[in-house]
Design an enzyme around this catalytic site. Structure first.
Site, PDB file in Angstrom:
ATOM      1  N   ARG A  38     -37.346  -1.367 -12.035  1.00  0.00           N
ATOM      2  CA  ARG A  38     -35.969  -0.915 -12.118  1.00  0.00           C
ATOM      3  C   ARG A  38     -34.946  -2.014 -11.905  1.00  0.00           C
ATOM      4  O   ARG A  38     -34.082  -2.230 -12.752  1.00  0.00           O
ATOM      5  CB  ARG A  38     -35.725   0.207 -11.101  1.00  0.00           C
ATOM      6  CG  ARG A  38     -34.320   0.808 -11.179  1.00  0.00           C
ATOM      7  CD  ARG A  38     -34.122   1.917 -10.173  1.00  0.00           C
ATOM      8  NE  ARG A  38     -35.077   3.003 -10.365  1.00  0.00           N
ATOM      9  CZ  ARG A  38     -35.147   4.081  -9.593  1.00  0.00           C
ATOM     10  NH1 ARG A  38     -34.334   4.190  -8.564  1.00  0.00           N
ATOM     11  NH2 ARG A  38     -36.031   5.022  -9.831  1.00  0.00           N
ATOM     12  N   HIS A  84     -38.258   6.428 -21.236  1.00  0.00           N
ATOM     13  CA  HIS A  84     -37.585   6.254 -19.942  1.00  0.00           C
ATOM     14  C   HIS A  84     -37.180   7.615 -19.382  1.00  0.00           C
ATOM     15  O   HIS A  84     -36.076   8.104 -19.658  1.00  0.00           O
ATOM     16  CB  HIS A  84     -36.342   5.364 -20.138  1.00  0.00           C
ATOM     17  CG  HIS A  84     -35.827   4.737 -18.883  1.00  0.00           C
ATOM     18  ND1 HIS A  84     -36.515   3.767 -18.196  1.00  0.00           N
ATOM     19  CD2 HIS A  84     -34.687   4.942 -18.175  1.00  0.00           C
ATOM     20  CE1 HIS A  84     -35.824   3.386 -17.136  1.00  0.00           C
ATOM     21  NE2 HIS A  84     -34.710   4.092 -17.100  1.00  0.00           N
ATOM     22  N   TYR A 128     -19.537  10.605 -28.993  1.00  0.00           N
ATOM     23  CA  TYR A 128     -18.418  10.084 -29.767  1.00  0.00           C
ATOM     24  C   TYR A 128     -18.639   8.656 -30.263  1.00  0.00           C
ATOM     25  O   TYR A 128     -17.865   8.168 -31.077  1.00  0.00           O
ATOM     26  CB  TYR A 128     -17.133  10.097 -28.924  1.00  0.00           C
ATOM     27  CG  TYR A 128     -16.709  11.463 -28.486  1.00  0.00           C
ATOM     28  CD1 TYR A 128     -16.447  12.485 -29.406  1.00  0.00           C
ATOM     29  CD2 TYR A 128     -16.555  11.762 -27.142  1.00  0.00           C
ATOM     30  CE1 TYR A 128     -16.061  13.744 -28.996  1.00  0.00           C
ATOM     31  CE2 TYR A 128     -16.164  13.020 -26.715  1.00  0.00           C
ATOM     32  CZ  TYR A 128     -15.924  14.010 -27.650  1.00  0.00           C
ATOM     33  OH  TYR A 128     -15.533  15.261 -27.245  1.00  0.00           O
TER      34      TYR A 128
END
Length: 767
Positions: A38, A84, A128
C-alpha cells in the site's frame, strides 16, 4: 529440552496469553501488508500497487495515448472489480493525481474534464471525467506481452496481474512518491528524465561510481511547478548519499515596472504542493495583521499559468527585502523533505541512496531485457519451424497436393512422409537445430501450418519471401543468442534504450526541459522597522476608555478632540510612524505597539484591547514612545518597585511581557523615565520620602524592593529627579513650585518619610 523452533507453550490458565499472541501475529501481518502492498513504492518501477493496477487496467481497456477516452468511473470500476478490492473513491483519487500536471512531473494519465487545479479544488466526480494513458505510461508498460515480468493471480484468482512493470525509465525518481506506512514513511521528490537517463548511462559505464559523481548528471529535483532550489550543494549531496535530507524551495518572481517609479512583484511559479488559494489567504492575513508593514496588497491574476501580484506599501521599499520577509512568514518558501525509503527488491523496505535506487532500476532493466530476448528467441524458433514446413511444401508441392486431395488423414500422411534432408542441412549450417520430428519428417506444428496454408500462397514470389524471412530470422536469432551470452552487450543494449528514452522525453518533448533552477539563498538580514516604513509625523491619542488612534501630522496638543459620550483624553503626544509605543498595564505587563499600525484619526479609533491582550480588569497606567537605552522606574500600589532597562520591556507578542509582579489587590501604579540621581515617593498619607537612586536595584522582572513604609494605605506616586535642581510640582493654583532644600524629607529607602510641604498637590501627584 524443547527445540527453539517449537511453537510457544500456551498456559490454559492464562487467558491473556493466546490473545497477546494473536494480536502480535495479526498486527505484524497488517503492518507488513501496509508496507509492502500500500504505502511504499517499488524501486524498480516506482509505483505502488494501486497505481500499477490502474495502468494495467487501462492497458487492458486499450486506452492508448493516441486512442479514445473512457469514463473514469469505468476505469476505476474495472480496477476495483478485477485487481484492487478497495474503495472506488480511493482508486479514483489515485488516478486523478496521476493526471495532475502540477502534482506529477510526468503524468501517466491523460485526463479530460475537471481533474482539480493548483488552488486545491477537488476533481469532478468520476462519472463526469474521462481518461486514457499518456505516452509516458505506455513506456512504463512496454514489454508486458513479451514475458518481461512475472504475473500473479489477482485477489480472487480469476485473472492475473503484473508483479512489477517493465518501466523504460527510473519512474521512482522521475515522478517521486510519498506515503506513510506502519513505523516508516517515504517522501521522494520528482526529477528530470533526461538527467536520470544520463546518470544511469554513467552508472553502466562506471559501476563503482561515487554518489557525488552522479550529481554532475542529476543536480537536484525537478518539480512540476518549477521554483528555485536554494539548498546548499553540500546538503543536496549529503541527502542523495544518505537517502535522507531536504530541499529549500522558493517561488520564482520578477519585478514589473509600472512607470513613474511604481512597481509590483509578479510571482510566476509557486513551490511544489503549495495550494495557491491558501498561499494567498496567508499573505492576505499578513497584510491584515500588519506583520509585514511594507506589504501593501496581494491579488490573483492567474489564468492557465500562475500570476500572483504582490504590491508594496511604498515604492521606496526594496523588493528583495519584501520577498525575504515573505519567505520567512509564508509558503513562498518551503522545505521539501527527502526520505528515500523504498522496497528495493519488491519485498524489503530500505532507505536508499540515489545510486542504490538507480542500480535497482538497472538490474531490473537487465532482467527485463533477458526475459524479452529469451521470449523473442522462442517466438523465432516457432516461426522458423513453421517456415521450414512451408519450404518443404514448396520443394515438394505436387506430393503435398496429392496427399491433401486423396489421403483420408492428410495430417498423419504428411507427418509420415520422408521429405529428405537437404533443406535441414542448409539450415543447420547457420547454427539452427531443426525441430523436425525425425529424419526428414514434419512436426505436428508444421503439418498444421501446411494444411492451413492458402492456395494464393503457392506463388513463386511467396516462396522467395519465405526464404528471405527465414534468413532474417536466423540472423536475428544469432544476435539474440550472442546478447544473452554476453553481459557487456546486454549493458550496451540497455544504454541504447536509455538514450532512446532520453530522446523521446528529453528537451525536445513538450514538458521535457528542466523547470526547477538553482540559486544561492542569500542572507536576509533583519531590517529595522524604521527602514521599512515611511517616516511621517503623527499625533497619538488614547482615551480614558482605552480607544486609540493616530492623527496625521503634529497637531496642537491643546486642541479639543472628539470622543465617545462619557469618554475623554488620557494620553496625547506627538510621534512618528516609525516609532514603537510601550503600554504599561496595571497588571504589571508591558505591551508593544507599532505606531504605523494604529488606526487612522478620522473616527474614534479602535479599542487598545483588540491590539494587545490587555485584560478587561487591567487599566492603562502609561503610554509612551520607546527610546532605546533609557531606564524606567516602575512601582506598585504596595510601595514596591525597581529600575528596569527600557530595552528589556519590549514584547514580541500580543500577550506582552510581565515585568512588575503583582498579586491580590496590588496593582502597578507608576512608570516614569529615570532622570537624575534621586527618588521621591509620596504615599496616600501625604508623607514624602526622598532617597538616593542608587538604593534601588536594577532588575528585568520581579516584585521589587520597598520604596516607602506605610502603616496604612499605599503608594500614590514616585518620581526621579536631579538633587541639584530640586523637586518640582504644580501647586493647587497651577503654578510651578521647585523645592531645592529637601533635607527634611531625605532618608533611607523604606522609611516612613515626612508630611508633604505646604502647597503640595491635593491629588498626591508630582506631575
Amino acid at each position: 529440552m524443547s527445540d527453539i523452533t517449537d511453537p510457544p507453550v500456551i498456559d490454559p490458565r492464562n487467558p491473556s496469553e493466546p490473545l497477546r499472541i494473536a494480536l502480535g501475529e495479526r498486527y505484524l501481518t497488517y503492518a507488513l501488508s501496509t508496507i509492502m502492498h500500500r504505502a511504499l513504492p517499488d524501486a524498480r518501477d516506482g509505483l505502488k500497487p494501486v497505481h500499477r493496477r490502474i495502468l494495467y487496467a487501462m492497458r487492458e481497456l486499450r486506452l492508448a495515448s493516441n486512442g479514445g477516452f473512457r469514463k473514469s468511473a469505468k476505469i476505476s470500476g474495472d480496477v476495483m472489480g478485477n485487481y484492487h478490492p478497495h474503495g472506488d473513491a480511493a482508486i479514483y483519487d489515485a488516478m486523478a493525481r496521476l493526471a495532475q500536471d502540477f502534482n506529477v512531473r510526468y503524468p501517466l494519465v491523460d485526463g479530460q474534464g475537471n481533474f482539480g487545479n493548483i488552488d486545491g479544488d477537488n476533481p469532478a466526480a468520476s462519472r463526469y471525467t474521462e481518461a486514457r494513458m499518456t505516452a509516458v505510461a505506455e513506456a512504463m508498460l512496454e514489454g508486458l506481452n513479451e514475458n518481461a515480468v512475472d504475473f500473479r493471480e489477482n485477489y480472487d484468482g480469476t485473472l492475473t496481474e503484473p508483479v512489477v512493470l517493465p518501466a523504460q525509465f527510473p519512474n521512482l525518481l522521475a515522478n517521486g512518491s510519498s506515503g506513510i506506512a506502519v513505523g516508516m514513511a517515504t517522501n521522494i521528490p520528482p526529477h528530470n528524465i533526461a538527467e536520470l537517463c544520463d546518470a544511469c548511462i554513467h552508472l553502466i559505464k562506471t559501476p563503482d561510481a561515487r554518489d557525488d559523481t552522479l550529481l554532475n548528471y542529476v543536480p537536484g529535483p525537478d518539480f512540476p511547478t518549477g521554483g528555485i532550489i536554494v539548498e546548499p550543494p553540500e546538503n543536496i549531496a549529503a541527502a542523495y548519499r544518505t537517502g535522507k535530507g531536504g530541499f529549500r524551495l522558493r517561488a520564482r518572481w520578477q519585478v514589473e515596472d509600472l512607470g513613474r517609479g511604481l512597481w509590483q512583484i509578479v510571482v510566476t511559479e509557486i513551490p511544489y504542493q503549495v495550494q495557491k488559494s491558501k498561499l494567498i489567504e496567508k499573505i492576505a492575513e499578513l497584510i491584515q495583521t500588519k506583520k509585514i508593514p511594507i506589504l501593501g496588497d496581494v491579488r490573483d491574476e492567474s489564468a492557465e499559468d500562475v500570476r500572483l501580484i504582490i504590491e508594496p506599501r511604498s515604492k521606496n521599499v526594496d523588493p528583495d527585502v519584501l520577498m525575504g520577509m515573505l519567505y520567512r512568514t509564508s509558503d513562498l518558501e518551503v522545505r521539501f523533505s527527502l526520505n528515500m525509503n523504498v522496497l528495493i527488491d519488491g519485498l524489503t523496505p530500505k532507505v536508499c541512496s540515489m545510486k542504490e535506487v538507480l542500480r535497482a532500476f538497472l538490474d531490473h532493466r537487465r532482467e527485463v531485457l533477458q526475459r524479452r530476448s529469451a521470449h523473442r528467441v522462442e517466438k523465432i524458433d516457432h516461426r522458423l519451424e513453421v517456415l521450414e514446413g512451408f519450404i518443404i511444401a514448396f520443394l515438394n508441392l505436387d506430393r503435398v497436393i496429392d496427399i491433401i486431395r486423396y489421403d483420408e488423414d492428410p495430417k498423419a500422411a504428411l507427418m509420415r512422409e520422408d521429405w529428405g534432408k537437404d533443406h535441414v542441412r542448409a539450415m543447420n549450417e547457420k547454427d539452427y537445430v531443426s525441430p523436425l520430428a525425425g529424419e526428414g519428417e514434419l512436426s505436428d506444428v508444421q503439418a498444421d501450418a501446411i494444411l492451413n496454408m492458402r492456395l494464393r500462397s503457392l506463388r513463386r514470389l511467396e516462396e522467395l519471401e519465405l526464404l528471405r524471412e527465414q534468413s532474417a530470422l536466423m540472423e536475428e536469432r544469432a544476435g539474440l543468442e550472442d546478447l544473452l551470452e554476453n553481459d557487456d552487450r546486454q549493458w550496451d543494449s540497455i544504454a541504447d534504450q536509455l538514450r532512446a528514452t532520453k530522446k523521446q522525453f528529453g528537451r525536445d518533448w513538450a514538458g521535457g526541459a528542466r523547470r526547477t533552477t538553482f540559486a544561492e539563498a542569500g542572507v536576509v538580514e533583519d531590517v529595522p522597522l524604521e527602514a521599512m516604513i515611511d517616516r511621517e509625523p503623527i499625533t497619538v491619542v488614547c482615551s480614558q476608555m482605552g480607544w486609540i488612534r493616530s492623527m496625521t501630522g503634529h497637531i496642537d496638543l491643546t486642541r479639543e478632540l472628539k470622543f465617545k459620550d462619557g469618554d475623554g483624553p488620557l494620553f496625547t503626544f506627538h510621534a512618528e510612524t516609525t516609532d514603537r509605543l510601550l503600554v504599561f498595564g496595571s497588571n504589571g505587563r508591558f505591551y508593544t505597539l507599532s505606531a504605523s499600525n494604529l488606526p487612522g484619526g478620522r473616527g474614534m479609533g479602535e479599542p487598545l484591547r483588540l491590539m494587545v491582550d490587555l485584560p478587561n480588569e487591567a487599566q492603562i497606567v502609561s503610554l509612551f514612545i520607546h527610546k532605546p537605552g533609557r531606564k524606567l522606574l516602575v512601582a506598585s500600589t504596595a510601595g514596591d518597585g525597581f529600575v528596569v532597562p527600557e530595552d528589556e520591556v519590549l514584547a514580541q507578542t500580543r500577550s506582552g511581557k510581565q515585568v512588575l509582579n503583582v498579586r491580590g489587590d496590588v496593582r502597578a501604579l507608576v512608570c516614569h523615565t529615570v532622570t537624575g540621581d534621586s527618588v521621591a515617593t509620596v504615599g496616600e498619607n501625604r508623607k514624602v520620602l526622598v532617597f538616593a537612586l542608587e538604593e534601588l536595584p536594577e532588575m528585568g522582572r520581579g516584585k521589587g524592593v520597598r520604596l516607602q513604609k506605610y502603616k496604612d494605605g499605599g503608594l500614590s506616586d514616585a518620581i526621579t529627579f536631579e538633587s541639584v535642581t530640586g523637586l518640582t510640582w504644580l501647586d493647587p493654583a497651577g503654578r510651578t513650585r521647585t523645592e531645592t532644600t529637601l533635607d527634611e524629607w531625605v532618608g533611607k529607602r523604606a522609611s516612613a518619610g515626612r508630611m508633604a510641604p505646604r502647597g503640595f498637590p491635593r491629588d498626591n501627584k508630582f506631575n
